[in-house]
Scaffold this active site. Sequence first.
Site, mmCIF file in Angstrom:
data_model
loop_
_atom_site.group_PDB
_atom_site.id
_atom_site.type_symbol
_atom_site.label_atom_id
_atom_site.label_comp_id
_atom_site.label_asym_id
_atom_site.label_seq_id
_atom_site.Cartn_x
_atom_site.Cartn_y
_atom_site.Cartn_z
ATOM 1 N N MET A 74 0.848 -1.199 0.000
ATOM 2 C CA MET A 74 0.000 0.000 0.000
ATOM 3 C C MET A 74 0.885 1.251 0.000
ATOM 4 O O MET A 74 0.412 2.354 0.297
ATOM 5 C CB MET A 74 -0.939 -0.006 1.207
ATOM 6 N N GLY A 75 2.178 1.076 -0.336
ATOM 7 C CA GLY A 75 3.057 2.239 -0.457
ATOM 8 C C GLY A 75 3.556 2.743 0.886
ATOM 9 O O GLY A 75 3.484 2.042 1.894
ATOM 10 N N HIS A 119 8.950 -3.412 3.764
ATOM 11 C CA HIS A 119 8.572 -3.661 2.372
ATOM 12 C C HIS A 119 9.809 -4.069 1.553
ATOM 13 O O HIS A 119 9.746 -4.954 0.706
ATOM 14 C CB HIS A 119 8.001 -2.398 1.726
ATOM 15 N N VAL A 127 10.616 -7.247 9.809
ATOM 16 C CA VAL A 127 11.765 -6.357 9.998
ATOM 17 C C VAL A 127 11.419 -5.382 11.127
ATOM 18 O O VAL A 127 10.315 -4.831 11.151
ATOM 19 C CB VAL A 127 12.074 -5.576 8.701
ATOM 20 N N GLN A 147 5.496 -11.599 7.373
ATOM 21 C CA GLN A 147 5.045 -12.283 8.598
ATOM 22 C C GLN A 147 4.412 -11.281 9.571
ATOM 23 O O GLN A 147 3.582 -11.642 10.397
ATOM 24 C CB GLN A 147 6.260 -12.979 9.239
ATOM 25 N N HIS A 193 8.936 1.224 3.463
ATOM 26 C CA HIS A 193 9.971 1.221 4.496
ATOM 27 C C HIS A 193 10.786 -0.060 4.357
ATOM 28 O O HIS A 193 10.517 -0.871 3.462
ATOM 29 C CB HIS A 193 9.348 1.361 5.891
ATOM 30 N N ASP A 250 2.115 -9.321 9.111
ATOM 31 C CA ASP A 250 0.659 -9.476 9.005
ATOM 32 C C ASP A 250 0.360 -10.973 8.909
ATOM 33 O O ASP A 250 -0.027 -11.493 7.864
ATOM 34 C CB ASP A 250 0.151 -8.726 7.772
#
Length: 283
Positions: A27-28, A34, A173, A145, A31, A147
Amino acid sequence: MLVAKTISHMRRALDNTKCPLGLVPTMGALHEGHLALVRKARSENATLAVTIFVNSTQFASHEDFATYPRNLERDLTILEAEGADVVFVPSNEEMYPPGFGTFVDVGRIGQILEGQFRAGHFLGVATVVLKLLNICRPDRAYFGQKDSQQCMVLRSMVEDLNLEVELMTVPTVRESDGLALSSRNACLGVEERRAARVVSQALFAAKAMWESGVKNADLLKRQTRDILARESLVAQIDYVSIADARTIEELEVVEGKAILSTAVKIGSTRLIDNVILEPQELL
Ligand code: AMP
């Protein structure tokens, strides 16, 4: 790097690209969390596609869709540097044109825990991910992980609907103080950011207790809640759960692989986090 705004452009962009294709849906407001997905997907596939779409259907009406962090220009610069081949940035109208009405319901697994506190959330998640899989047709799709319930919901959808894609899960992370990276961390004020570290501290303290031999789920959950409750900026604890890693049904005794998860409000920002409790195999 090619940037596609429409479904037809995205499909054309992916025609004749080299296999395998790896897909990273986001969803942008990118960080390092991602980027762990992006880097893994980059290293494992000949072609890398990333999607940036703040998916309205996974936000309940009272949630933060309007104020969700967005920074497309920065995200595209980052993805270019990471070597993405194609980025899909559709509008809401492109994904949900007038008359749109089909949703993917994964059943009970999407109604408990997060699903209980975010009505319709996983309907929106499963629907958008199925659409993205159909638009991009990747060989592998990468999810965090962080989510964990989302990973399980999507695994269930892929199995139930016989989708030909390999789902890859990437470890969470964290910041140096343990806070799981999240786009929503940007919404925390300075004091709230300091307080937010209690979330991972509580989970890791309970994990240490489990490692020391405590297998009773109630005791482990109480330990987690007690630590969370000591932080005055914790405004609300939605749940503390210890669930079977496959079915996400609540456990009384932690014997096999389990997920300890929580959702907490720090001020008005809702954070989720989890740790895996996995018995070590004997050599
Ligand atoms: P989002 O943009 O929040 O929808 O996240 C896109 C993907 O990045 C999802 O698969 C998330 O699980 C994953 N992700 C978000 N935060 C982290 C993190 N701290 N570590 C690993 N993966 C993450």
